[in-house]
Design a protein around this motif. Structure first.
Motif, PDB file in Angstrom:
ATOM      1  N   ASP A 119     -22.708 -43.530   2.508  1.00  0.00           N
ATOM      2  CA  ASP A 119     -22.612 -44.573   3.771  1.00  0.00           C
ATOM      3  C   ASP A 119     -24.050 -44.191   4.036  1.00  0.00           C
ATOM      4  O   ASP A 119     -24.657 -43.722   3.450  1.00  0.00           O
ATOM      5  CB  ASP A 119     -21.873 -43.328   5.085  1.00  0.00           C
ATOM      6  CG  ASP A 119     -22.566 -44.029   6.332  1.00  0.00           C
ATOM      7  OD1 ASP A 119     -21.348 -45.256   6.262  1.00  0.00           O
ATOM      8  OD2 ASP A 119     -23.171 -43.849   6.917  1.00  0.00           O
ATOM      9  N   ASP A 176     -22.392 -48.973   9.847  1.00  0.00           N
ATOM     10  CA  ASP A 176     -20.586 -49.293   9.985  1.00  0.00           C
ATOM     11  C   ASP A 176     -20.113 -48.322  10.958  1.00  0.00           C
ATOM     12  O   ASP A 176     -18.911 -49.444  11.677  1.00  0.00           O
ATOM     13  CB  ASP A 176     -20.089 -49.296   8.745  1.00  0.00           C
ATOM     14  CG  ASP A 176     -20.269 -50.474   7.744  1.00  0.00           C
ATOM     15  OD1 ASP A 176     -19.907 -50.826   8.616  1.00  0.00           O
ATOM     16  OD2 ASP A 176     -20.396 -49.403   6.747  1.00  0.00           O
ATOM     17  N   GLU A 177     -19.928 -47.401  11.260  1.00  0.00           N
ATOM     18  CA  GLU A 177     -19.764 -46.632  12.512  1.00  0.00           C
ATOM     19  C   GLU A 177     -20.021 -46.750  13.967  1.00  0.00           C
ATOM     20  O   GLU A 177     -19.286 -46.080  14.794  1.00  0.00           O
ATOM     21  CB  GLU A 177     -19.387 -44.958  12.110  1.00  0.00           C
ATOM     22  CG  GLU A 177     -19.177 -44.478  10.953  1.00  0.00           C
ATOM     23  CD  GLU A 177     -19.231 -45.260  10.050  1.00  0.00           C
ATOM     24  OE1 GLU A 177     -20.746 -45.310   8.976  1.00  0.00           O
ATOM     25  OE2 GLU A 177     -18.734 -45.848   9.015  1.00  0.00           O
TER      26      GLU A 177
HETATM   27 CA   LIG Z   1     -19.584 -46.238   6.738  1.00  0.00          CA
END
Ligand SMILES: [Ca+2]
Ligand SMILES: [Ca+2]
Ligand SMILES: [Ca+2]
Length: 169
Positions: free
Chosen positions: A58, A103-104
């Protein structure tokens, strides 16, 4: 805190690292990079070198930019493997302050307001794009942050930016 407690704390951190992934790793550039005004062919490129090899699970990217009109520019990130992650199409207001692409996050950056402090999904202009595009790549090498200004008169600069590789999200 005693030496013994520090040692225990370190041992606990190592154990957690083995179980759930190692601690977050952040790389930061404090280079000031001017963004050329109104130029489709020449844009600001700021680089960060990651000097060790590991697989990305991530990545969050944080940027700081001074610019009197955020509508002037688009921006994108390029990974060492050449993946192009589009970030910004055209925003509003002035400046980006601790603007993080994650992305979160729950909302795309274009739903925010200047100076866009906080965590955002990439601009909704870029359908199906996001930081996940570099997951699984090797982090090692040269990363570039690119800002391109295509409107006359107002000019700005990248003041700093950072890559944060996370063990979880
Ligand atoms: Ca992510
Ligand atoms: Ca993330
Ligand atoms: Ca401009």
């Amino acid at each position: 805190m005693s030496t013994r407690r520090l040692a225990l704390g370190f041992a606990a951190m190592l154990a957690a690292c083995l179980l759930t992934g190692c601690p977050k790793t952040t790389y930061w550039s404090h280079d000031t990079v001017p963004i050329p005004d109104n130029n489709i062919d020449d844009w600001a490129v700021s680089t960060i070198e990651v000097n060790r090899s590991f697989t990305i699970t991530d990545l969050n990217v944080t940027v700081n930019v001074t610019h009197p009109d955020n509508a002037d520019f688009d921006a994108w990130l390029v990974s060492p493997e050449g993946e192009i992650v589009p970030l910004i199409f055209a925003l509003s207001g002035a400046d980006l302050v601790d603007t993080t692409f994650n992305d979160e996050a729950s909302a795309t950056i274009d739903t925010g307001t200047a100076p866009y402090t906080g965590h955002w999904l990439v601009d909704s202009f870029y359908v199906n794009a996001g930081m996940f595009m570099v997951d699984g790549e090797d982090a090692q090498g040269i990363w570039t942050l690119n800002f391109r200004d295509q409107q006359a008169d107002n000019v700005g600069e990248i003041t700093s930016w950072g890559l944060r590789f996370n063990s979880q999200n």
